[in-house]
Design a protein around this motif. Structure first.
Motif, short mmCIF file in Angstrom:
data_model
loop_
_atom_site.label_atom_id
_atom_site.label_comp_id
_atom_site.label_asym_id
_atom_site.label_seq_id
_atom_site.Cartn_x
_atom_site.Cartn_y
_atom_site.Cartn_z
N HIS A 129 45.13 -24.72 33.23
CA HIS A 129 45.69 -24.58 34.58
C HIS A 129 45.10 -25.55 35.58
N GLU A 130 44.20 -26.39 35.13
CA GLU A 130 43.61 -27.36 36.04
C GLU A 130 44.67 -28.35 36.50
N GLY A 131 44.67 -28.65 37.78
CA GLY A 131 45.58 -29.68 38.28
C GLY A 131 46.97 -29.18 38.60
N HIS A 132 47.26 -27.91 38.35
CA HIS A 132 48.55 -27.40 38.79
C HIS A 132 48.41 -25.97 39.26
N ASP A 133 49.37 -25.55 40.04
CA ASP A 133 49.30 -24.25 40.65
C ASP A 133 50.63 -23.54 40.43
N HIS A 134 50.58 -22.38 39.79
CA HIS A 134 51.82 -21.65 39.56
C HIS A 134 52.29 -20.93 40.82
N GLY A 135 51.41 -20.82 41.81
CA GLY A 135 51.78 -20.09 43.01
C GLY A 135 51.95 -18.62 42.70
N SER A 136 52.60 -17.90 43.59
CA SER A 136 52.70 -16.47 43.37
C SER A 136 54.02 -16.08 42.71
N PHE A 137 54.87 -17.07 42.41
CA PHE A 137 56.15 -16.75 41.78
C PHE A 137 56.28 -17.40 40.41
N ASP A 138 57.02 -16.73 39.54
CA ASP A 138 57.37 -17.30 38.24
C ASP A 138 58.39 -18.42 38.51
N PRO A 139 58.08 -19.67 38.15
CA PRO A 139 58.98 -20.77 38.51
C PRO A 139 60.06 -21.08 37.46
N HIS A 140 60.25 -20.26 36.43
CA HIS A 140 61.18 -20.62 35.36
C HIS A 140 62.56 -19.98 35.55
N THR A 141 63.12 -20.17 36.74
CA THR A 141 64.35 -19.45 37.12
C THR A 141 65.57 -19.77 36.26
N TRP A 142 65.69 -21.03 35.80
CA TRP A 142 66.90 -21.52 35.14
C TRP A 142 67.17 -20.85 33.79
#
Ligand SMILES: [Zn+2]
Ligand SMILES: [Zn+2]
Length: 309
Positions: A129-142
């Motif tokens: 997970h270094e160098g990126h941030d998933h934030g508080s939401f699941d980003p795999h919407t598609w």
């Protein structure tokens, strides 16, 4: 003064000249951040658009950083389409720098209801997970077909805004896609109506939206199952994990499927199926023009087999 004015006018002509020749046949120039959006843009735009994807074929989507050349490509486009919701780490700064320009920016995740990441983010140890941030939401919407439809609608609206001359075609392409999404959803629904298990064990927890749509559940695998150089302890843990959870099937992306540790498969009899996040495709698939719908059909075939094992 007059001389300066003339110089500016000539320069203006030269610049305008360059711009129109750089766009093939006056097509709408579209840049997308990664593969699913590249495919949706082509489906909606058809012959009226020239689509370029920033993420190279086979690259890791989450940790990717664009080059200076990529940024210039985006600056010169008519439309820039990206996902947002923490999927790309680089798009926010690019979009900020475009402010005030005539480019249309489309953040497709704004079209859908985001799902919280908190449930399963801590569980997944599939990547660093270094160098990126998933934030508080699941980003795999598609990976939810209905989300892809909502995102395609947003893309169609942006094309219509920038190129109203072909509005009817964009609208027709969207309607056709929407009908195909209806069929896809019907196929998925039917396939999952009666399955032996509703749990998918995956290497990348990207299937939360898909699972939510069709009443399935995703679980992360143990690290030792997929590795170039697993330690004996990791192998032992992987075997233990499969046996204690009575796992029959594991779903991996094409790249990881090649790295499955043989001894784990031999010891447990677990079967391996490919399941694509669509985050990237192979060069061969890209050259063939494989679409969002093609990949979703492939995934359905895998799941149909796997969930009945
Ligand atoms: Zn991560
Ligand atoms: Zn992902």
């Amino acid at each position: 003064m007059k001389k300066i004015l003339i110089t500016i006018m000539v320069l203006g002509l030269v610049l305008t000249g360059c711009q129109s020749t750089s766009k093939e046949n006056d097509k709408l120039s579209v840049v997308t951040s990664f593969y699913p959006l590249y495919s949706l843009a082509n489906i909606i735009g058809g012959d009226h658009v020239e689509v370029v994807s920033v993420l190279p074929v086979g690259a890791e989507a989450h940790s990717f950083e664009p080059s200076a050349k990529d940024r210039v490509k985006i600056e010169n486009a008519d439309v820039f389409i990206y996902h947002g919701a923490g999927f790309e780490s680089w798009t926010d700064s690019v979009v900020k720098s475009l402010k005030g320009d005539k480019i249309e920016t489309v953040e497709v995740s704004k079209a859908v209801q985001l799902r919280s990441n908190e449930d399963d983010h801590d569980d997944h140890d599939d990547h660093d997970h270094e160098g990126h941030d998933h934030g508080s939401f699941d980003p795999h919407t598609w990976l939810s077909p209905n989300n892809a439809r909502l995102e395609a609608r947003m893309i169609a609206d942006s094309f219509i805004k920038k190129d109203s001359e072909h509005a009817q075609d964009y609208e027709a392409n969207y309607q056709k896609f929407s009908t195909e999404i209806d069929s896809l959803i019907a196929e998925y629904t039917e396939a999952f109506a009666n399955v032996k298990t509703r749990t998918m064990v995956v290497d990348h927890l990207a299937f939360g939206y898909l699972a939510a749509d069709f009443n399935l559940e995703q679980k992360p695998i143990a690290k030792g199952i997929v590795s170039e150089e697993p330690t004996p302890k990791q192998i032992e843990e992987a075997i233990e994990f499969i046996k204690t959870n009575d796992i029959k099937t594991i779903y991996l992306d094409a790249f990881n499927a090649k790295k499955v540790v043989d001894v784990v498969v031999k010891e447990t009899g677990v079967s391996i199926h490919e399941l694509s996040t669509l985050e990237t495709v192979s060069q061969e698939e890209y050259d063939k023009g494989v679409t969002y719908l093609d990949k979703m059909e492939e995934n359905l075939k895998s799941l149909k087999e796997g969930l009945n094992e």
